[in-house]
Design a protein around this motif. Structure first.
Motif, PDB file in Angstrom:
ATOM      1  N   GLN A  35       0.946  19.156 -53.080  1.00 52.59           N
ATOM      2  CA  GLN A  35       0.601  19.521 -54.470  1.00 52.59           C
ATOM      3  C   GLN A  35       0.468  18.275 -55.342  1.00 52.59           C
ATOM      4  OE1 GLN A  35       3.742  22.216 -55.454  1.00 52.59           O
ATOM      5  NE2 GLN A  35       2.894  23.842 -54.171  1.00 52.59           N
ATOM      6  N   GLN A  36       1.196  17.222 -54.950  1.00 56.00           N
ATOM      7  CA  GLN A  36       1.130  15.978 -55.729  1.00 56.00           C
ATOM      8  C   GLN A  36      -0.038  15.096 -55.279  1.00 56.00           C
ATOM      9  OE1 GLN A  36       5.046  14.313 -55.164  1.00 56.00           O
ATOM     10  NE2 GLN A  36       5.995  15.664 -56.675  1.00 56.00           N
ATOM     11  N   GLY A  37      -0.849  15.616 -54.379  1.00 59.80           N
ATOM     12  CA  GLY A  37      -2.061  14.900 -54.014  1.00 59.80           C
ATOM     13  C   GLY A  37      -2.100  14.356 -52.600  1.00 59.80           C
ATOM     14  N   ALA A  38      -1.011  14.539 -51.856  1.00 58.24           N
ATOM     15  CA  ALA A  38      -1.014  14.014 -50.479  1.00 58.24           C
ATOM     16  C   ALA A  38      -1.869  14.899 -49.582  1.00 58.24           C
ATOM     17  CB  ALA A  38       0.405  13.968 -49.943  1.00 58.24           C
ATOM     18  N   ALA A  39      -2.524  14.248 -48.605  1.00 55.44           N
ATOM     19  CA  ALA A  39      -3.243  15.018 -47.586  1.00 55.44           C
ATOM     20  C   ALA A  39      -2.224  15.446 -46.528  1.00 55.44           C
ATOM     21  CB  ALA A  39      -4.326  14.140 -46.979  1.00 55.44           C
ATOM     22  N   VAL A  40      -2.672  16.019 -45.468  1.00 58.38           N
ATOM     23  CA  VAL A  40      -1.755  16.430 -44.390  1.00 58.38           C
ATOM     24  C   VAL A  40      -1.013  15.180 -43.886  1.00 58.38           C
ATOM     25  CG1 VAL A  40      -1.620  17.408 -42.064  1.00 58.38           C
ATOM     26  CG2 VAL A  40      -3.231  18.359 -43.740  1.00 58.38           C
ATOM     27  N   ALA A  41       0.285  15.348 -43.644  1.00 61.93           N
ATOM     28  CA  ALA A  41       1.100  14.201 -43.228  1.00 61.93           C
ATOM     29  C   ALA A  41       0.634  13.621 -41.898  1.00 61.93           C
ATOM     30  CB  ALA A  41       2.552  14.635 -43.121  1.00 61.93           C
ATOM     31  N   VAL A  42       0.677  12.285 -41.819  1.00 60.17           N
ATOM     32  CA  VAL A  42       0.333  11.611 -40.552  1.00 60.17           C
ATOM     33  C   VAL A  42       1.582  10.866 -40.082  1.00 60.17           C
ATOM     34  CG1 VAL A  42      -1.293  10.029 -39.424  1.00 60.17           C
ATOM     35  CG2 VAL A  42      -1.975  11.238 -41.514  1.00 60.17           C
ATOM     36  N   PRO A  43       2.332  11.479 -39.156  1.00 56.47           N
ATOM     37  CA  PRO A  43       3.610  10.878 -38.753  1.00 56.47           C
ATOM     38  C   PRO A  43       3.478   9.439 -38.257  1.00 56.47           C
ATOM     39  CG  PRO A  43       3.081  12.824 -37.414  1.00 56.47           C
ATOM     40  CD  PRO A  43       2.089  12.774 -38.497  1.00 56.47           C
ATOM     41  N   GLU A  44       2.372   9.139 -37.590  1.00 56.91           N
ATOM     42  CA  GLU A  44       2.171   7.784 -37.064  1.00 56.91           C
ATOM     43  C   GLU A  44       2.209   6.750 -38.197  1.00 56.91           C
ATOM     44  OE1 GLU A  44       2.056   5.251 -33.977  1.00 56.91           O
ATOM     45  OE2 GLU A  44       2.279   7.430 -33.858  1.00 56.91           O
ATOM     46  N   GLN A  45       1.653   7.139 -39.342  1.00 54.00           N
ATOM     47  CA  GLN A  45       1.664   6.213 -40.491  1.00 54.00           C
ATOM     48  C   GLN A  45       3.068   6.080 -41.082  1.00 54.00           C
ATOM     49  OE1 GLN A  45      -1.375   7.014 -43.410  1.00 54.00           O
ATOM     50  NE2 GLN A  45      -3.001   6.915 -41.870  1.00 54.00           N
ATOM     51  N   GLY A  46       3.820   7.172 -40.992  1.00 54.86           N
ATOM     52  CA  GLY A  46       5.221   7.122 -41.421  1.00 54.86           C
ATOM     53  C   GLY A  46       5.990   6.125 -40.577  1.00 54.86           C
ATOM     54  N   LYS A  47       5.698   6.158 -39.282  1.00 58.43           N
ATOM     55  CA  LYS A  47       6.347   5.228 -38.348  1.00 58.43           C
ATOM     56  C   LYS A  47       5.971   3.778 -38.697  1.00 58.43           C
ATOM     57  CE  LYS A  47       6.591   4.278 -33.401  1.00 58.43           C
ATOM     58  NZ  LYS A  47       6.039   4.612 -32.085  1.00 58.43           N
ATOM     59  N   ASN A  48       4.686   3.574 -39.008  1.00 56.08           N
ATOM     60  CA  ASN A  48       4.251   2.219 -39.381  1.00 56.08           C
ATOM     61  C   ASN A  48       4.989   1.715 -40.620  1.00 56.08           C
ATOM     62  OD1 ASN A  48       2.461   2.246 -37.288  1.00 56.08           O
ATOM     63  ND2 ASN A  48       0.673   2.767 -38.544  1.00 56.08           N
ATOM     64  N   LEU A  49       5.129   2.608 -41.603  1.00 58.70           N
ATOM     65  CA  LEU A  49       5.819   2.213 -42.840  1.00 58.70           C
ATOM     66  C   LEU A  49       7.275   1.853 -42.525  1.00 58.70           C
ATOM     67  CD1 LEU A  49       5.517   1.990 -45.957  1.00 58.70           C
ATOM     68  CD2 LEU A  49       6.448   4.307 -46.094  1.00 58.70           C
ATOM     69  N   TRP A  50       7.871   2.668 -41.681  1.00 56.05           N
ATOM     70  CA  TRP A  50       9.276   2.474 -41.294  1.00 56.05           C
ATOM     71  C   TRP A  50       9.512   1.076 -40.709  1.00 56.05           C
ATOM     72  CZ3 TRP A  50      13.722   5.316 -41.755  1.00 56.05           C
ATOM     73  CH2 TRP A  50      14.789   4.949 -40.941  1.00 56.05           C
ATOM     74  N   TYR A  51       8.572   0.631 -39.868  1.00 49.70           N
ATOM     75  CA  TYR A  51       8.751  -0.664 -39.204  1.00 49.70           C
ATOM     76  C   TYR A  51       8.114  -1.828 -39.966  1.00 49.70           C
ATOM     77  CZ  TYR A  51      10.747   1.787 -35.254  1.00 49.70           C
ATOM     78  OH  TYR A  51      11.582   2.552 -34.473  1.00 49.70           O
ATOM     79  N   SER A  52       7.457  -1.518 -41.098  1.00 48.38           N
ATOM     80  CA  SER A  52       6.800  -2.607 -41.842  1.00 48.38           C
ATOM     81  C   SER A  52       7.833  -3.386 -42.647  1.00 48.38           C
ATOM     82  CB  SER A  52       5.719  -2.041 -42.760  1.00 48.38           C
ATOM     83  OG  SER A  52       6.327  -1.315 -43.801  1.00 48.38           O
ATOM     84  N   LYS A  53       7.434  -4.578 -43.076  1.00 53.07           N
ATOM     85  CA  LYS A  53       8.344  -5.425 -43.859  1.00 53.07           C
ATOM     86  C   LYS A  53       7.693  -5.805 -45.181  1.00 53.07           C
ATOM     87  CE  LYS A  53      12.096  -6.612 -41.367  1.00 53.07           C
ATOM     88  NZ  LYS A  53      13.447  -6.840 -41.879  1.00 53.07           N
ATOM     89  N   ASN A  54       8.486  -5.803 -46.222  1.00 53.81           N
ATOM     90  CA  ASN A  54       8.031  -6.306 -47.502  1.00 53.81           C
ATOM     91  C   ASN A  54       8.860  -7.571 -47.749  1.00 53.81           C
ATOM     92  OD1 ASN A  54       7.056  -6.538 -50.165  1.00 53.81           O
ATOM     93  ND2 ASN A  54       8.773  -5.322 -50.948  1.00 53.81           N
ATOM     94  N   GLY A  55       8.317  -8.710 -47.375  1.00 53.97           N
ATOM     95  CA  GLY A  55       9.119  -9.935 -47.373  1.00 53.97           C
ATOM     96  C   GLY A  55      10.179  -9.777 -46.299  1.00 53.97           C
ATOM     97  N   ASP A  56      11.451  -9.912 -46.708  1.00 52.47           N
ATOM     98  CA  ASP A  56      12.494  -9.733 -45.692  1.00 52.47           C
ATOM     99  C   ASP A  56      13.104  -8.327 -45.745  1.00 52.47           C
ATOM    100  OD1 ASP A  56      13.678 -10.026 -48.119  1.00 52.47           O
ATOM    101  OD2 ASP A  56      15.136 -11.556 -47.503  1.00 52.47           O
ATOM    102  N   ARG A  57      12.492  -7.469 -46.547  1.00 57.31           N
ATOM    103  CA  ARG A  57      13.067  -6.131 -46.677  1.00 57.31           C
ATOM    104  C   ARG A  57      12.286  -5.070 -45.914  1.00 57.31           C
ATOM    105  NH1 ARG A  57      15.403  -5.629 -52.884  1.00 57.31           N
ATOM    106  NH2 ARG A  57      16.715  -7.474 -52.729  1.00 57.31           N
ATOM    107  N   GLY A  58      12.984  -4.185 -45.279  1.00 60.43           N
ATOM    108  CA  GLY A  58      12.354  -3.079 -44.569  1.00 60.43           C
ATOM    109  C   GLY A  58      13.387  -2.001 -44.294  1.00 60.43           C
TER     110      GLY A  58
END
Lengths: 129, 195
Positions: A35-58
């Protein structure tokens, strides 16, 4: 005997094909994100976000690299219960709590709020584990 | 007949003795307890009976919300003004985001303020030499520093199992219950502490 084995195998095959966890709270959140504008969830992208780093933070700084394992708060050393729904389904029983942690942790890790799509992806991925 | 009488008398006498000795043991345990309580230099405990039911509920919220990342430090360990300052800065809480929704925020703040260190009572020692300062950390209280200054660094920062003075429960076995007696201290890898 053979018949029973066949039934068992068929049942097991059907069960393994089902989504890992059916949680009404997760469904409610996923609907909300749509309802807030997201399309159907893509779990693979969730996994990518989980393992991504923002500088030294993740995410893995505190949760560890395996969501089914217990994490450890990087600063206070306190144990953090697993994130995988199959190991710790309690995590996903209260949508208010899920939103609270998305708010805090997205701000700390990414320095901004997560989008509805990012939350949907990550939630769907963790819920499938 | 005579034997039976003797048996009844004996039984009554025995049960009487047993009752008295049990009473004696009970009261000696009780008096040991109260002596021990008295011996404790200071002890921080929720005076549950003095709090309204609402506060007890709030206390649970504090344990849940704050205790999920670190030990929920007993509210009596900081003065009112410190808790207010801590609650003002939850978005950057010692480098972490610990934001709360408005309702939980107010509820937890009122619990902390209500239960903070006071000039009177057990917690007064914590305010010693504090002046007008508003420390954000319990470890910055002059009284806290005084109580911990004899402990070698290798026992704390140099000790993997402790790592920091903020980890109360690493050494104080009953810290979660708000008890910080020296008797309860066991430093991991070192043993009991007695100064």
């Amino acid at each position: 005997m053979k018949k029973i084995s066949v039934i068992l195998i068929v049942t097991a095959a059907c069960l393994s094909g089902l989504p890992a966890q059916a949680s009404p709270e997760v469904d409610k959140l996923l609907q909300k994100y749509q309802q807030q504008g997201a399309a159907v969830a893509v779990p693979e992208q969730g996994k990518n976000l989980w393992y991504s780093k923002n500088g030294d933070r993740g995410c893995i700084n505190c949760h560890g690299s395996t969501p089914a394992d217990t994490g450890r708060h990087v600063r206070t050393n306190k144990a953090i219960k697993p994130m995988a729904a199959s190991v710790n389904p309690e995590r996903y029983q209260d949508s208010k709590k899920v939103e609270k942690w998305f708010l805090r942790n997205c701000k700390w890790t990414l320095g901004r709020l997560c989008t509805a799509q990012e939350k949907a992806n990550t939630l769907d991925w963790l819920n499938s584990l | 007949m005579e034997n039976k009488k003797a048996l009844v008398f004996g039984s009554v006498l025995l049960s009487g003795i047993l009752t008295f000795s049990l009473y004696g043991i009970g009261s000696s345990i009780a008096s040991d307890d109260s002596k021990h309580e008295h011996d404790r230099e200071y002890e921080y405990r929720d005076k549950g009976t003095n709090y309204s039911t609402k506060s007890v509920g709030t206390n649970k919220l504090y344990m849940e919300e704050c205790g999920s990342c670190h030990m929920a430090y007993p509210a009596q360990l900081l003065p009112t003004q410190s808790w207010q300052k801590v609650m003002l800065g939850l978005e950057d809480h010692f480098g972490e985001n610990a934001e709360l929704d408005a309702e939980s925020h107010n509820s937890i703040e009122s619990y902390l303020v209500q239960s903070a260190a006071r000039r009177k009572g057990e917690s007064r020692k914590l305010l010693r030499n504090l002046g007008n300062k508003t420390p954000l950390r319990i470890t910055e209280l002059p009284y806290f520093i005084y109580e911990h200054d004899e402990i070698p660094c290798r026992f704390i920062t140099g000790n993997d199992k402790v790592s920091s003075l903020s980890q109360c429960s690493a050494c104080h076995q009953n810290a979660e219950k708000g008890r910080f007696d020296e008797d309860d201290v066991v430093i991991p890898g070192i043993g009991r502490w007695d100064d």
